[in-house]
Design an enzyme around this catalytic site. Structure first.
Site, short mmCIF file in Angstrom:
data_model
loop_
_atom_site.label_atom_id
_atom_site.label_comp_id
_atom_site.label_asym_id
_atom_site.label_seq_id
_atom_site.Cartn_x
_atom_site.Cartn_y
_atom_site.Cartn_z
N ARG A 221 44.74 47.85 44.01
CA ARG A 221 43.55 48.69 43.37
C ARG A 221 44.09 49.69 42.37
O ARG A 221 45.08 50.31 42.84
CB ARG A 221 43.06 49.31 44.73
CG ARG A 221 41.86 48.50 45.44
CD ARG A 221 40.65 48.06 44.58
NE ARG A 221 39.49 47.40 45.22
CZ ARG A 221 39.94 46.10 45.35
NH1 ARG A 221 40.64 45.26 44.53
NH2 ARG A 221 38.80 45.30 45.85
N HIS A 269 42.15 43.01 35.88
CA HIS A 269 41.68 42.70 37.06
C HIS A 269 41.28 41.02 37.39
O HIS A 269 40.32 40.95 38.05
CB HIS A 269 40.48 43.82 37.59
CG HIS A 269 40.57 43.78 39.13
ND1 HIS A 269 40.14 45.03 39.67
CD2 HIS A 269 40.61 42.87 40.24
CE1 HIS A 269 40.13 44.95 41.10
NE2 HIS A 269 40.48 43.83 41.20
C1 GLV Z 1 39.43 41.78 44.22
O1 GLV Z 1 39.98 42.76 43.86
C2 GLV Z 1 39.10 41.70 45.63
O2 GLV Z 1 38.96 42.63 46.46
O3 GLV Z 1 38.77 40.40 46.18
#
Ligand code: GLV
Length: 306
Positions: A221, A269
């Site tokens: 994160r 991401h």
């Molecule tokens: C993506 O970041 C997730 O938490 O699946």
């Protein structure tokens, strides 16, 4: 008895298709607009607005549409008695660990340097070393453990750090052993969940404890990293590069200096995605267990936040 999906268009559409395929008999509401809120027993959510679940008085299960649950738990109005579950999917681990392998192997064999040489039509034979990597996986949960085991199986020297003791075929550290763990590694792979304890964990002080220089890979994160400190550590040679899939603010602003660093790889991401087919199967299984009053797999511990 209805289900609801509260999430952005991606991934909503795919989850909807999957649910309609697997369980066509279950009425499905998309978004928060419904005249019959009392019918909703199961909510699948991704970054729902705090408070939106409060009108569903008969909710029996909340399911995070990803591995992380920090986005769900931002909403502290969710009553304690409603279980929150998350996806724990071997396919997701497969894709996450392959992504991390790619990042490690590119660094190991200096692929970015060869790329730059290629752009100049330069034959860079014998110019770049095969790096001697000592890889630390910070956060050996379901995904982190899969990453660590794969790297270990490839013959790399691997170490793990976790908040709980783990049986591993490689050295594992826990609790106060963090500094010992950090001092031995020159690749740091971060796979911790975001919690108040991990917020801003990847900061300058931590970087200074690593073998210098270290390569940083963060696929957890963005709030776990301090980008200002990453830049400082890169400038000072404490870090020799970074592969970042997550950012303090997403999307990463065009103004961020990170874009300019040739030693930094940026991906938006996407390190591992949720697979709706398996996830929807897990939602249905969880709901069945809730109805029978049985223990739930992958239930989130709200105190730990994972
Ligand atoms: C993506 O970041 C997730 O938490 O699946």
């Amino acid at each position: 008895m209805s289900f609801i999906i509260i999430a952005p268009p991606v991934p909503t559409q795919k989850w909807k298709e999957e649910l309609e395929l697997i369980a066509p008999e279950i009425p499905l509401v998309i978004g928060t607009d419904t005249d019959n809120p009392d019918d909703i027993i199961c909510a699948m959510v991704w970054k729902q607005k705090p408070g939106v679940l409060n009108r569903f008085k008969n909710l029996k299960l909340i399911f995070s549409m990803g591995a992380g649950v920090d986005h769900v738990l931002l909403d502290d109005s969710i009553p304690e008695h409603i279980p929150i579950c998350r996806v724990v999917d071997p396919q997701m681990a497969f894709s996450m660990s392959n992504f991390v392998l790619m990042a490690v192997l590119n660094h190991h064999r200096s692929l970015y340097n060869y790329r730059k040489a290629q752009e100049k039509k330069h034959w860079a034979q014998f110019e770049f070393e095969e790096r001697n990597l000592k890889i630390g996986v910070l956060g050996t949960g379901f995904l982190g453990m899969n990453v660590a085991k794969k790297l270990h199986a490839l013959g790399f020297q691997v170490m793990g750090y976790s908040t709980s003791n783990k049986e591993t075929p490689f050295p594992s550290y826990t609790g106060v052993e963090m500094d010992t763990f950090l001092s031995q590694i020159n690749v740091l792979i971060c796979l911790v969940p975001y919690t108040p304890k991990t917020e801003a964990l990847l900061n300058y002080d931590l970087f200074k404890k690593l073998t210098q220089p270290t390569y940083l890979i963060n696929v957890s994160r963005g709030s776990v990293q301090v980008e200002r400190d990453i830049l400082k550590a890169l400038d000072e040679g404490i870090l020799n590069g970074a592969f970042l899939d997550v950012f303090e603010q997403e999307p990463l602003s065009a103004e961020s200096p990170l874009w300019q660093y040739s030693s930094v790889q940026i991906t938006p991401h996407i390190a591992s995605l949720t697979y709706p087919k398996e996830s929807v199967r897990q939602v249905l299984e969880c709901l069945n267990l809730v109805k029978k009053g049985l223990p739930l797999p992958n239930k989130v511990d709200r105190k730990k936040m994972y």
